[in-house]
Design an enzyme around this catalytic site. Structure first.
Site, PDB file in Angstrom:
ATOM      1  N   GLY A  83       0.795  -1.224   0.000  1.00  0.00           N
ATOM      2  CA  GLY A  83       0.000   0.000   0.000  1.00  0.00           C
ATOM      3  C   GLY A  83       0.825   1.271   0.000  1.00  0.00           C
ATOM      4  N   GLU A 137      -5.534  -4.070  -4.905  1.00  0.00           N
ATOM      5  CA  GLU A 137      -4.516  -5.142  -4.879  1.00  0.00           C
ATOM      6  C   GLU A 137      -5.041  -6.351  -4.107  1.00  0.00           C
ATOM      7  OE1 GLU A 137      -0.546  -2.298  -5.159  1.00  0.00           O
ATOM      8  OE2 GLU A 137      -1.172  -3.017  -3.214  1.00  0.00           O
TER       9      GLU A 137
END
Ligand code: 5RP
Length: 218
Positions: free
Chosen positions: A95, A103
């Site tokens: 992140g 993701e």
């Protein structure tokens, strides 16, 4: 070898995990960008790709690789993405680029998650890299207080909005001894969209770039 050369090396090695005639998932970040560039050399082998960010979708399209909507695809053979940290169990912090929610979704749809990273990303205990958490904007202060109660020091990523219209808190000072437990606990707080811990669904393979070549951890 530079860090970037190591990223490029593992990105090329990840091509071995691409299965012909399938749709694959693509991550976000500088290592994933190297993978996209390498993938372009074998683009006729695959049916297309699902991207985890608008930035990766654009890069794929620029290479002429078909980008598919996840809703039009039933399964992905493999998901290839970088990480900010990995422990030896292949639990990840992700992140840093702010794309953690998509993701995690694309990783969850994939049979195999191949993580590609330079050697500096392997750690014994996760948490030196501040843990990114995507939060609904109105819950930002409330979630920050919850994180302080748990010993973290949340920092608002100013001037950044995710592809989903939310904000990011980067949580410093965490020593994450039980990644699965922390991910489960934070997942339960209303207002948190996604925790940048990928431990409940870790990577299946970690390709690590080192001075001695690509090290494969499973
Ligand atoms: C983006 C990510 C990236 O995978 C992570 O930040 C690693 O980035 P890089 O490959 O540039 O080192 O999680 O949200």
């Amino acid at each position: 070898m530079t860090q970037d050369e190591m990223k490029k090396m593992v990105a090329e090695a990840a091509l071995d995990y691409v299965e012909a005639g399938t749709v694959i998932g693509i991550g976000t970040g500088s290592t994933a960008n190297h993978f996209i560039d390498s993938l372009a050399t074998i683009k006729h082998k695959i049916d297309g790709a699902v991207a985890s960010s608008n930035a990766s979708a654009k890069r794929l399209k620029d290479h002429g690789i078909p980008v598919l909507d996840l809703n039009s695809v039933s399964e992905l053979s493999v998901y290839v993405d970088g990480a900010d940290e990995s422990n030896h169990y292949l639990h990840l912090i992700k992140g840093g680029g702010g794309a953690l929610t998509r993701e995690k979704i694309v990783a969850a749809c994939s049979h195999k998650f191949v993580c590609i990273a330079d050697g500096s990303k392997l750690v014994d205990v996760l948490g030196k890299f501040p843990l990114p958490i995507e939060v609904i904007p109105m819950a930002r202060s409330m979630i920050a207080r919850e994180l302080v109660k748990r010993g973290g020091q949340p920092v608002y990523r100013e001037g950044f909005t995710t592809d989903n219209g939310n904000v990011i808190l980067d949580v410093h000072n965490l020593e994450i001894m039980e990644p699965v437990k922390l991910e489960q606990e934070l997942n339960n707080l209303p207002g948190i969209v996604t925790v940048g811990l990928f431990a409940i669904r870790p990577a299946d393979v970690l390709l690590l770039g080192t001075e001695d070549g690509v090290r494969t951890l499973t």
